[in-house]
Design a protein around this motif. Structure first.
Motif, PDB file in Angstrom:
ATOM      1  N   GLN A  37      76.473  80.181  22.150  1.00  0.00           N
ATOM      2  CA  GLN A  37      75.675  79.311  21.292  1.00  0.00           C
ATOM      3  C   GLN A  37      74.558  80.123  20.639  1.00  0.00           C
ATOM      4  O   GLN A  37      74.269  79.957  19.462  1.00  0.00           O
ATOM      5  CB  GLN A  37      75.113  78.146  22.114  1.00  0.00           C
ATOM      6  CG  GLN A  37      74.616  76.972  21.313  1.00  0.00           C
ATOM      7  CD  GLN A  37      73.181  77.135  20.856  1.00  0.00           C
ATOM      8  OE1 GLN A  37      72.403  77.863  21.452  1.00  0.00           O
ATOM      9  NE2 GLN A  37      72.857  76.465  19.785  1.00  0.00           N
ATOM     10  N   GLN A  38      73.957  81.038  21.383  1.00  0.00           N
ATOM     11  CA  GLN A  38      72.899  81.888  20.838  1.00  0.00           C
ATOM     12  C   GLN A  38      73.452  82.951  19.904  1.00  0.00           C
ATOM     13  O   GLN A  38      72.859  83.260  18.871  1.00  0.00           O
ATOM     14  CB  GLN A  38      72.121  82.559  21.968  1.00  0.00           C
ATOM     15  CG  GLN A  38      71.293  81.594  22.765  1.00  0.00           C
ATOM     16  CD  GLN A  38      70.588  82.276  23.932  1.00  0.00           C
ATOM     17  OE1 GLN A  38      70.860  83.427  24.270  1.00  0.00           O
ATOM     18  NE2 GLN A  38      69.678  81.549  24.560  1.00  0.00           N
ATOM     19  N   LYS A  39      74.581  83.514  20.257  1.00  0.00           N
ATOM     20  CA  LYS A  39      75.214  84.597  19.487  1.00  0.00           C
ATOM     21  C   LYS A  39      75.892  84.058  18.234  1.00  0.00           C
ATOM     22  O   LYS A  39      75.940  84.711  17.204  1.00  0.00           O
ATOM     23  CB  LYS A  39      76.236  85.296  20.382  1.00  0.00           C
ATOM     24  CG  LYS A  39      77.040  86.358  19.712  1.00  0.00           C
ATOM     25  CD  LYS A  39      78.137  86.861  20.635  1.00  0.00           C
ATOM     26  CE  LYS A  39      79.015  87.802  19.857  1.00  0.00           C
ATOM     27  NZ  LYS A  39      80.384  87.789  20.143  1.00  0.00           N
ATOM     28  N   GLY A  40      76.428  82.854  18.363  1.00  0.00           N
ATOM     29  CA  GLY A  40      77.230  82.260  17.294  1.00  0.00           C
ATOM     30  C   GLY A  40      78.661  82.121  17.772  1.00  0.00           C
ATOM     31  O   GLY A  40      79.261  83.093  18.227  1.00  0.00           O
ATOM     32  N   PHE A  41      79.158  80.888  17.729  1.00  0.00           N
ATOM     33  CA  PHE A  41      80.539  80.646  18.155  1.00  0.00           C
ATOM     34  C   PHE A  41      81.497  81.304  17.164  1.00  0.00           C
ATOM     35  O   PHE A  41      81.181  81.449  15.984  1.00  0.00           O
ATOM     36  CB  PHE A  41      80.813  79.140  18.231  1.00  0.00           C
ATOM     37  CG  PHE A  41      80.089  78.454  19.354  1.00  0.00           C
ATOM     38  CD1 PHE A  41      80.502  78.623  20.665  1.00  0.00           C
ATOM     39  CD2 PHE A  41      78.992  77.655  19.104  1.00  0.00           C
ATOM     40  CE1 PHE A  41      79.836  78.006  21.714  1.00  0.00           C
ATOM     41  CE2 PHE A  41      78.322  77.025  20.141  1.00  0.00           C
ATOM     42  CZ  PHE A  41      78.742  77.209  21.448  1.00  0.00           C
ATOM     43  N   PRO A  42      82.680  81.702  17.631  1.00  0.00           N
ATOM     44  CA  PRO A  42      83.657  82.306  16.722  1.00  0.00           C
ATOM     45  C   PRO A  42      84.101  81.301  15.655  1.00  0.00           C
ATOM     46  O   PRO A  42      83.938  80.087  15.817  1.00  0.00           O
ATOM     47  CB  PRO A  42      84.832  82.678  17.632  1.00  0.00           C
ATOM     48  CG  PRO A  42      84.570  82.098  18.967  1.00  0.00           C
ATOM     49  CD  PRO A  42      83.175  81.601  19.000  1.00  0.00           C
ATOM     50  N   GLU A  43      84.648  81.813  14.607  1.00  0.00           N
ATOM     51  CA  GLU A  43      85.164  80.975  13.518  1.00  0.00           C
ATOM     52  C   GLU A  43      86.399  80.213  13.979  1.00  0.00           C
ATOM     53  O   GLU A  43      87.059  80.601  14.933  1.00  0.00           O
ATOM     54  CB  GLU A  43      85.557  81.859  12.317  1.00  0.00           C
ATOM     55  CG  GLU A  43      84.398  82.581  11.672  1.00  0.00           C
ATOM     56  CD  GLU A  43      83.528  81.669  10.850  1.00  0.00           C
ATOM     57  OE1 GLU A  43      84.042  80.739  10.201  1.00  0.00           O
ATOM     58  OE2 GLU A  43      82.301  81.885  10.867  1.00  0.00           O
TER      59      GLU A  43
END
Length: 71
Positions: A37-43
């Protein structure tokens, strides 16, 4: 409201890569989902599934997945 098919996939789909490769998505630890969630979920679909699972765990709704898993 969450689509029941998404919940079904969360108890069947396995993580395709990384430290938890092969783990059923609903069995992923919350800290791992928080990291994503902090890193960014994959596409794409996987990201949507992980994001949904994070919200479920964050809000204490894991009982929904336990019930579906019994089916």
């Amino acid at each position: 409201m969450v689509d029941k098919n998404i919940l079904l996939e969360l108890v069947r789909m396995r993580m395709p890569y990384g430290k938890y490769k092969g783990t059923i998505l609903c069995d992923l630890p919350e800290f791992y989902l928080a990291w994503y969630q902090q890193k960014g979920f994959p596409e794409g679909k996987l990201g949507m599934m992980l994001s949904t699972l994070y919200e479920i765990k964050l809000n204490g709704l894991e009982y929904l997945l336990r019930e579906i898993r019994k089916m």
